[in-house]
Design a protein around this motif. Structure first.
Motif, short mmCIF file in Angstrom:
data_model
loop_
_atom_site.label_atom_id
_atom_site.label_comp_id
_atom_site.label_asym_id
_atom_site.label_seq_id
_atom_site.Cartn_x
_atom_site.Cartn_y
_atom_site.Cartn_z
N GLN A 52 0.83 -1.21 0.00
CA GLN A 52 0.00 0.00 0.00
C GLN A 52 0.86 1.25 0.00
O GLN A 52 0.64 2.18 -0.79
N LEU A 53 1.86 1.28 0.89
CA LEU A 53 2.73 2.46 0.97
C LEU A 53 3.50 2.67 -0.33
O LEU A 53 3.68 3.81 -0.76
N HIS A 54 3.92 1.59 -0.95
CA HIS A 54 4.61 1.71 -2.24
C HIS A 54 3.70 2.37 -3.27
O HIS A 54 4.14 3.23 -4.06
N ASN A 55 2.42 1.98 -3.29
CA ASN A 55 1.48 2.61 -4.22
C ASN A 55 1.30 4.09 -3.92
O ASN A 55 1.18 4.91 -4.84
N HIS A 56 1.28 4.44 -2.65
CA HIS A 56 1.11 5.85 -2.28
C HIS A 56 2.22 6.71 -2.87
O HIS A 56 1.96 7.79 -3.42
N VAL A 57 3.46 6.23 -2.76
CA VAL A 57 4.59 7.06 -3.19
C VAL A 57 4.86 6.97 -4.69
O VAL A 57 5.66 7.75 -5.22
N THR A 58 4.21 6.04 -5.37
CA THR A 58 4.41 5.93 -6.82
C THR A 58 3.20 6.44 -7.61
O THR A 58 3.38 7.11 -8.63
N LEU A 59 1.98 6.15 -7.14
CA LEU A 59 0.79 6.57 -7.89
C LEU A 59 0.43 8.02 -7.64
O LEU A 59 -0.05 8.70 -8.55
N PHE A 60 0.63 8.52 -6.41
CA PHE A 60 0.30 9.91 -6.11
C PHE A 60 1.20 10.40 -4.98
O PHE A 60 0.75 10.62 -3.87
N PRO A 61 2.48 10.60 -5.27
CA PRO A 61 3.41 11.01 -4.22
C PRO A 61 3.07 12.36 -3.60
O PRO A 61 3.40 12.61 -2.44
N GLU A 62 2.39 13.23 -4.36
CA GLU A 62 2.01 14.53 -3.80
C GLU A 62 1.07 14.39 -2.61
O GLU A 62 1.03 15.25 -1.73
N GLY A 63 0.29 13.30 -2.61
CA GLY A 63 -0.67 13.10 -1.54
C GLY A 63 -0.15 12.25 -0.40
O GLY A 63 -0.93 11.82 0.45
N ALA A 64 1.16 12.02 -0.36
CA ALA A 64 1.77 11.20 0.70
C ALA A 64 2.63 12.12 1.56
O ALA A 64 3.75 12.47 1.19
N LEU A 65 2.11 12.51 2.72
CA LEU A 65 2.78 13.47 3.58
C LEU A 65 3.12 12.87 4.94
O LEU A 65 2.36 12.05 5.47
N CYS A 66 4.23 13.32 5.50
CA CYS A 66 4.56 12.99 6.89
C CYS A 66 5.06 14.24 7.57
O CYS A 66 5.45 15.22 6.92
N VAL A 67 5.03 14.22 8.89
CA VAL A 67 5.54 15.34 9.68
C VAL A 67 6.60 14.82 10.63
O VAL A 67 6.43 13.77 11.27
N GLU A 68 7.71 15.53 10.69
CA GLU A 68 8.81 15.21 11.59
C GLU A 68 8.88 16.27 12.68
O GLU A 68 8.67 17.46 12.41
N VAL A 69 9.21 15.86 13.88
CA VAL A 69 9.51 16.78 14.97
C VAL A 69 10.92 16.47 15.45
O VAL A 69 11.19 15.35 15.88
N GLU A 70 11.79 17.44 15.28
CA GLU A 70 13.20 17.26 15.62
C GLU A 70 13.76 15.99 14.99
O GLU A 70 14.48 15.22 15.63
N GLY A 71 13.40 15.75 13.73
CA GLY A 71 13.93 14.63 12.96
C GLY A 71 13.22 13.31 13.15
O GLY A 71 13.53 12.34 12.46
N GLU A 72 12.24 13.24 14.05
CA GLU A 72 11.51 12.00 14.32
C GLU A 72 10.16 12.05 13.61
O GLU A 72 9.38 13.00 13.80
N VAL A 73 9.88 11.04 12.77
CA VAL A 73 8.60 11.00 12.08
C VAL A 73 7.49 10.76 13.11
O VAL A 73 7.49 9.74 13.80
N ALA A 74 6.56 11.70 13.19
CA ALA A 74 5.57 11.69 14.25
C ALA A 74 4.14 11.50 13.76
O ALA A 74 3.25 11.18 14.54
N GLY A 75 3.91 11.71 12.47
CA GLY A 75 2.56 11.57 11.94
C GLY A 75 2.58 11.51 10.44
O GLY A 75 3.60 11.81 9.80
N SER A 76 1.45 11.11 9.86
CA SER A 76 1.37 11.03 8.40
C SER A 76 -0.07 11.25 7.95
O SER A 76 -1.02 11.13 8.73
N MET A 77 -0.19 11.57 6.69
CA MET A 77 -1.51 11.76 6.07
C MET A 77 -1.38 11.38 4.61
O MET A 77 -0.38 11.69 3.95
N THR A 78 -2.39 10.69 4.09
CA THR A 78 -2.35 10.18 2.72
C THR A 78 -3.65 10.52 2.01
O THR A 78 -4.73 10.46 2.61
N GLY A 79 -3.55 10.88 0.73
CA GLY A 79 -4.74 11.17 -0.05
C GLY A 79 -4.61 10.64 -1.47
O GLY A 79 -3.52 10.23 -1.90
N LEU A 80 -5.72 10.64 -2.18
CA LEU A 80 -5.74 10.34 -3.61
C LEU A 80 -6.77 11.23 -4.26
O LEU A 80 -7.60 11.85 -3.57
#
Length: 224
Positions: A52-80
């Motif tokens: 699923q994650l592979h499809n997110h970053v290949t089919l619609f990478p613009e809609g694959a977002l994450c947020v880092e706090v001080e370099g640590e990935v803390a959250g994500s959001m995905t759309g199509l």
């Protein structure tokens, strides 16, 4: 592609944060977010897998977002992108997101549909979910889409299901008579209700209902 540096405040202390598009290198962190954000009784089979994650970053990478706090990935959001007809709004999460695989992503769609948003519990008082939502609003504007749309869980509904319908529950949350962890959050992010959908998601806490919530692009002419 999206990249935004900013600060979040942790008990008054600024902490550097970044919202960016996630990549394959982030997959382990993204799966961890799912596990921490959606513990049982949420079905574990609905957590992301690598395909699923592979499809997110290949089919619609613009809609694959994450947020880092001080370099640590803390959250994500995905759309199509989907073609949404407000006259026929009913659907299930499985149908409209292709079960999270987004193989039905429509580059010419009129609507940015939220597949998922999650923030690790340890970071939930920093406003990261709202920042991720605003980043998706930026994408709606940049691509001149009509709206952002998604089905919100109603995890507080199971406590009131014997007293009111799902529609009545949503209305009570909108009036401020009840608080719901998800719906109240979406309202605070500027989302507005479209309608309640039965059997939207396999989710016992919501009694399997979802509340469709949208954010309309304010830069497009208002429809008559």
């Amino acid at each position: 592609m999206y990249y935004k540096e900013f600060y979040v405040f942790d008990q008054g202390r600024p902490r550097p944060a970044v919202i960016r598009n996630y990549t394959e290198n982030d997959f382990p962190a993204l799966i961890r977010i799912q596990q921490e954000s959606f513990p049982p009784p949420f079905p574990s089979e609905l957590w992301w897998n690598r395909e699923q994650l592979h499809n997110h970053v290949t089919l619609f990478p613009e809609g694959a977002l994450c947020v880092e706090v001080e370099g640590e990935v803390a959250g994500s959001m995905t759309g199509l992108l989907v073609q949404f007809d407000p006259a026929h709004p009913e659907h299930t999460w499985e149908e409209i997101t292709d079960g999270g695989y987004i193989r039905n992503h429509d580059p010419h769609g009129n609507t940015l549909y939220v597949v998922d948003i999650g923030v690790r519990p340890a970071y939930r008082k920093l406003g990261l979910g709202k920042w991720l939502m605003f980043a998706m609003y930026h994408l709606v504007i940049e691509k001149r889409l009509e709206r952002l749309l998604g089905g919100g869980r109603m995890p507080g509904y199971h406590r009131k299901a014997d007293e009111m319908t799902a529609e009545q529950y949503l209305a009570a949350v909108v009036r401020g008579e009840l608080q719901d962890p998800v719906i109240t959050f979406l309202l605070r992010c500027g989302r507005t209700p479209v309608q309640v959908v039965a059997n939207y998601l396999d989710d016992e806490e919501s009694c399997h209902y979802g509340a469709l919530m949208e954010w309309k692009n304010p830069f497009l002419a208002k429809q008559a």
